[in-house]
Design a protein around this motif. Structure first.
Motif, mmCIF file in Angstrom:
data_model
loop_
_atom_site.group_PDB
_atom_site.id
_atom_site.type_symbol
_atom_site.label_atom_id
_atom_site.label_comp_id
_atom_site.label_asym_id
_atom_site.label_seq_id
_atom_site.Cartn_x
_atom_site.Cartn_y
_atom_site.Cartn_z
ATOM 1 N N LYS A 1 0.891 -1.192 -0.120
ATOM 2 C CA LYS A 1 -0.136 -0.170 0.071
ATOM 3 C C LYS A 1 0.786 1.353 -0.037
ATOM 4 O O LYS A 1 2.109 1.174 0.203
ATOM 5 C CB LYS A 1 -0.708 0.092 1.202
ATOM 6 C CG LYS A 1 -2.084 -1.162 1.144
ATOM 7 C CD LYS A 1 -3.173 -0.497 1.666
ATOM 8 C CE LYS A 1 -4.554 -1.218 1.232
ATOM 9 N NZ LYS A 1 -5.586 -0.589 1.756
ATOM 10 N N THR A 2 0.157 2.256 -0.426
ATOM 11 C CA THR A 2 0.916 3.597 -0.290
ATOM 12 C C THR A 2 0.410 4.644 0.388
ATOM 13 O O THR A 2 -0.731 4.256 1.160
ATOM 14 C CB THR A 2 0.780 4.328 -1.674
ATOM 15 O OG1 THR A 2 1.521 5.634 -1.758
ATOM 16 C CG2 THR A 2 -0.781 4.499 -1.887
ATOM 17 N N ALA B 1 -5.804 2.185 -7.242
ATOM 18 C CA ALA B 1 -6.905 1.805 -6.266
ATOM 19 C C ALA B 1 -7.489 0.346 -6.685
ATOM 20 O O ALA B 1 -7.221 -0.033 -8.097
ATOM 21 C CB ALA B 1 -7.954 2.823 -6.455
ATOM 22 N N PRO B 2 -7.988 -0.271 -5.862
ATOM 23 C CA PRO B 2 -8.717 -1.692 -6.482
ATOM 24 C C PRO B 2 -9.657 -1.452 -7.474
ATOM 25 O O PRO B 2 -10.451 -0.423 -7.480
ATOM 26 C CB PRO B 2 -9.367 -2.236 -5.119
ATOM 27 C CG PRO B 2 -8.544 -1.678 -4.121
ATOM 28 C CD PRO B 2 -8.115 -0.432 -4.474
ATOM 29 N N GLY B 3 -9.632 -2.203 -8.677
ATOM 30 C CA GLY B 3 -10.342 -1.816 -9.659
ATOM 31 C C GLY B 3 -10.157 -0.836 -10.563
ATOM 32 O O GLY B 3 -11.065 -0.190 -11.664
ATOM 33 N N ASP C 1 -9.037 6.642 -0.128
ATOM 34 C CA ASP C 1 -9.419 5.559 0.204
ATOM 35 C C ASP C 1 -9.889 6.087 1.766
ATOM 36 O O ASP C 1 -9.640 6.954 2.380
ATOM 37 C CB ASP C 1 -8.730 4.512 0.272
ATOM 38 C CG ASP C 1 -8.466 3.878 -1.205
ATOM 39 O OD1 ASP C 1 -9.411 4.352 -1.982
ATOM 40 O OD2 ASP C 1 -7.621 3.392 -1.469
ATOM 41 N N ALA C 2 -10.497 4.928 2.331
ATOM 42 C CA ALA C 2 -10.966 4.922 3.716
ATOM 43 C C ALA C 2 -9.835 5.365 4.890
ATOM 44 O O ALA C 2 -10.042 5.912 5.982
ATOM 45 C CB ALA C 2 -11.796 3.618 4.124
ATOM 46 N N GLY D 1 -7.487 7.438 4.184
ATOM 47 C CA GLY D 1 -7.075 8.577 4.088
ATOM 48 C C GLY D 1 -6.052 8.827 2.829
ATOM 49 O O GLY D 1 -5.519 9.984 2.689
ATOM 50 N N CYS D 2 -5.568 7.616 2.399
ATOM 51 C CA CYS D 2 -4.645 7.529 1.469
ATOM 52 C C CYS D 2 -5.034 7.733 -0.082
ATOM 53 O O CYS D 2 -6.079 7.319 -0.322
ATOM 54 C CB CYS D 2 -3.689 6.516 1.542
ATOM 55 S SG CYS D 2 -2.581 6.549 2.986
ATOM 56 N N TRP D 3 -4.490 8.492 -0.999
ATOM 57 C CA TRP D 3 -4.790 8.710 -2.278
ATOM 58 C C TRP D 3 -4.264 7.711 -3.223
ATOM 59 O O TRP D 3 -3.175 7.141 -2.915
ATOM 60 C CB TRP D 3 -4.433 10.037 -2.692
ATOM 61 C CG TRP D 3 -5.175 11.025 -1.972
ATOM 62 C CD1 TRP D 3 -4.719 11.719 -0.796
ATOM 63 C CD2 TRP D 3 -6.387 11.568 -2.513
ATOM 64 N NE1 TRP D 3 -5.750 12.609 -0.478
ATOM 65 C CE2 TRP D 3 -6.761 12.900 -1.518
ATOM 66 C CE3 TRP D 3 -7.160 11.571 -3.610
ATOM 67 C CZ2 TRP D 3 -8.143 13.456 -1.670
ATOM 68 C CZ3 TRP D 3 -8.462 12.097 -3.775
ATOM 69 C CH2 TRP D 3 -8.665 13.228 -2.749
ATOM 70 N N ARG D 4 -4.979 7.118 -4.136
ATOM 71 C CA ARG D 4 -4.459 6.163 -5.185
ATOM 72 C C ARG D 4 -5.272 6.470 -6.415
ATOM 73 O O ARG D 4 -6.344 7.088 -6.449
ATOM 74 C CB ARG D 4 -4.870 4.700 -4.721
ATOM 75 C CG ARG D 4 -4.068 4.277 -3.441
ATOM 76 C CD ARG D 4 -4.780 2.890 -2.987
ATOM 77 N NE ARG D 4 -3.898 2.759 -1.863
ATOM 78 C CZ ARG D 4 -4.103 3.080 -0.571
ATOM 79 N NH1 ARG D 4 -5.345 3.683 -0.546
ATOM 80 N NH2 ARG D 4 -3.631 2.655 0.664
ATOM 81 N N PHE D 5 -4.520 6.008 -7.662
ATOM 82 C CA PHE D 5 -5.187 6.471 -8.835
ATOM 83 C C PHE D 5 -6.513 5.441 -8.855
ATOM 84 O O PHE D 5 -6.206 4.242 -8.902
ATOM 85 C CB PHE D 5 -4.047 6.219 -9.774
ATOM 86 C CG PHE D 5 -3.189 7.020 -10.127
ATOM 87 C CD1 PHE D 5 -3.255 8.263 -10.383
ATOM 88 C CD2 PHE D 5 -1.703 6.712 -9.898
ATOM 89 C CE1 PHE D 5 -2.392 9.120 -10.802
ATOM 90 C CE2 PHE D 5 -0.779 7.409 -10.084
ATOM 91 C CZ PHE D 5 -0.969 8.759 -10.602
#
Length: 126
Positions: free
Chosen positions: A2-3, A32-34, A110-111, A113-117
């Motif tokens: 995870k980032t 992000a997942p998906g 995400d829940a 608090g981290c950001w993902r593409f």
């Protein structure tokens, strides 16, 4: 993996760094997942295996990415990231080939608090 990026504007920076060091897992941790990604050929791919294959191919071609952020627009737990990029790879004949463009990427918080593409579109509005 995870980032822990709490600023969505850091996603393109982290993507560049991981790709340039040949860290496929590090790049994939930014998704992000998906998540979906439009490739530079225009194909849209989703799923861990397809993303791993695409990123792995770029690493195998000794990809060297340079990102220059234009802006990050944040709202409703989402962010639009617009970034100018240049990617240099080794072609099958051994020549170094460069391409460039401007992304229109979407990230989500995400829940944790981290950001993902969530959506990567290196072809921007094309």
């Amino acid at each position: 993996m995870k980032t822990a990026l709490t600023d969505p504007a850091q996603l393109p920076v982290a993507f560049e760094a991981a790709l340039n060091r040949g860290d496929v897992g590090g790049v994939l941790a930014l998704f992000a997942p998906g998540a979906a990604m439009r490739t530079v050929t225009g194909a849209v791919i989703t799923g861990d295996q397809a993303l791993r294959q695409e990123i792995g191919g770029t690493v195998a071609a000794r990809g060297r990415l340079t990102n220059k952020s234009r802006h990050a627009l944040v709202g409703a737990e989402s962010a639009l990231l617009v970034t100018d990029w240049t990617l240099e790879v080794t072609a099958p004949d051994g020549r170094r080939v460069a391409s460039a463009g401007t992304t229109a990427n979407v990230a989500r918080r995400d829940a944790d608090g981290c950001w993902r593409f969530a959506v990567l579109n290196p072809l921007g509005t094309a």
